[in-house]
Design an enzyme around this catalytic site. Structure first.
Site, mmCIF file in Angstrom:
data_model
loop_
_atom_site.group_PDB
_atom_site.id
_atom_site.type_symbol
_atom_site.label_atom_id
_atom_site.label_comp_id
_atom_site.label_asym_id
_atom_site.label_seq_id
_atom_site.Cartn_x
_atom_site.Cartn_y
_atom_site.Cartn_z
ATOM 1 C CE1 TYR A 138 -3.235 -2.775 0.055
ATOM 2 C CE2 TYR A 138 -4.030 -1.974 2.153
ATOM 3 C CZ TYR A 138 -4.135 -2.830 1.084
ATOM 4 O OH TYR A 138 -5.167 -3.734 1.050
ATOM 5 C CE LYS A 189 0.665 -18.003 -1.774
ATOM 6 N NZ LYS A 189 -0.078 -19.257 -1.543
ATOM 7 C CG ASP A 221 -2.939 -19.988 -0.045
ATOM 8 O OD1 ASP A 221 -2.234 -19.935 0.983
ATOM 9 O OD2 ASP A 221 -2.589 -20.616 -1.067
ATOM 10 C CG ASP A 245 -7.604 -4.097 3.491
ATOM 11 O OD1 ASP A 245 -8.695 -4.089 4.097
ATOM 12 O OD2 ASP A 245 -7.361 -3.327 2.549
ATOM 13 C CG ASP A 249 -12.746 -5.972 5.010
ATOM 14 O OD1 ASP A 249 -12.632 -5.452 6.137
ATOM 15 O OD2 ASP A 249 -12.748 -5.322 3.957
#
Length: 356
Positions: A138, A189, A221, A245, A249
């Site tokens: 970001y 990851k 994942d 993020d 959610d």
């Protein structure tokens, strides 16, 4: 206690107004709290031509804590990237050094039927996601657009973390786990990304300082899958900005509604910005339909983490549970055919419960 109040856009002013009702009750009961209101996001652009006006940032810097509503709206979609409302959020996080985002996903027993998962899967859910907030893709540079060797336009972003950034957010995760059930899952990851390989190395090297905390690692994942398969297997999750993020959610829906989840974004000294994790919902702005409970619970987190007033945080959280126990629901958490009340009525109900 000095609180900067930044209502923002869409439903932001409506939900923040309900949190201010709680502060009014506490003031009448003797709490010494001062609030200053300032624009941010689209409201900041409208007021001063920038999503984070200098005057707003000054108010936030002078405050002990910041209460934020939400930003964004379709009327700002055509603005240049630097002027978009979301840049106000990213800018204030960076300017105040708010690197640690705490997002609890707690399922109130009264809302077990509101979750999209079976009640027996989510019953007892109590997960805390610790998300790094000022690094990762970001904020990474370089970023932008370029023409590749084939003559095509391509977009590119840069993901990176320094050892110091990883270590400080990992410490927040370990400390949080030590105060809870002493289980920490670090999500990355590392089978694909060099950034994640370094992340895993740094987190693992820090673990011996917290021998009482059981550390495990999980690819993002798999973590996304396990959150819906067996969410109670998690206690504290620590991860980077992008993965955090997405996972936070996802976790919000386990709790019945994104309108129920608060968050805290903290600096190294405990100063924080507190906000619901949902967006500005422009489609229902001004309709008295928004759920204010995530904002009210964000206020509870403020008292817990910045002001070290766990007693007030507990009172607010108990008041929220009391109104849910009474059967009061906004539309997002109401069962089909169940009567729903409005934003203002829900705020009034929580205020009455605290006053009592």
């Amino acid at each position: 206690m000095k609180i900067a109040v930044l209502p923002g856009d869409g439903i932001g002013p409506e939900i923040v107004a309900q949190a201010q009702k709680i502060l009014d009750v506490l003031r009448r009961q003797g709490l010494d709290v001062e609030t200053r209101v300032a624009p941010i996001g689209g409201a900041g652009y409208d007021a001063a031509g920038h999503p984070l006006p200098e005057a707003t940032l000054a108010v936030a810097r002078e405050a002990d804590a910041v209460l934020l509503g939400a930003v964004g709206g379709p009327q700002y979609d055509a603005l240049p990237r630097a002027s978009r409302p979301e840049q106000g959020i990213l800018g204030i996080r960076k300017a105040l050094g708010l690197f640690a985002n705490l997002r609890p996903a707690l399922l109130y027993p009264e809302l077990a039927g509101a979750s999209t998962l079976k009640a027996d899967v989510v019953a007892g859910l109590d997960v805390l996601i610790v998300r790094e907030l000022t690094g990762d893709i970001y904020f990474g540079q370089p970023r932008g657009r370029r023409t590749n060797a084939a003559g095509e336009t391509e977009g590119f972003d840069t993901m990176h973390y320094a050892v110091s950034e990883i270590r400080r957010i990992a410490r927040v995760g370990f400390e949080a786990a030590r105060r809870r059930s002493r289980r920490l899952v670090s999500v990355d990851k590392a089978n694909v990304l060099d950034t994640s390989i370094l992340w895993r190395e740094v987190v693992t090297a820090l673990a011996p300082e917290y021998p009482e905390v059981a550390l495990s690692h999980m690819y993002v994942d798999n973590a996304a899958m396990q959150l819906v398969r067996n969410p109670r297997s998690f206690d504290v999750i620590v991860t980077g900005n992008l993965f955090g993020d997405i996972l936070s959610d996802e976790a919000s829906m386990l709790a019945g509604s994104i309108g129920m989840l608060p968050s805290a974004s903290l600096d190294e000294n405990g100063k924080g910005l507190y906000e619901p994790i949902h967006g500005s919902a422009p489609d229902i702005a001004g309709a008295d339909k928004a759920n204010p409970l995530a904002t009210i619970l964000s206020l509870a987190m403020m008292f817990r983490y910045t002001f070290s007033r766990a007693d007030l945080a507990d009172r607010i959280e108990r008041a929220v549970q009391a109104v849910l126990r009474e059967g009061l629901r906004t539309g997002d958490i109401a069962a089909p055919g169940e009567h729903a009340i409005g934003t203002n009525a829900m705020g009034d109900a929580v205020a009455r419960a605290i006053a009592a």
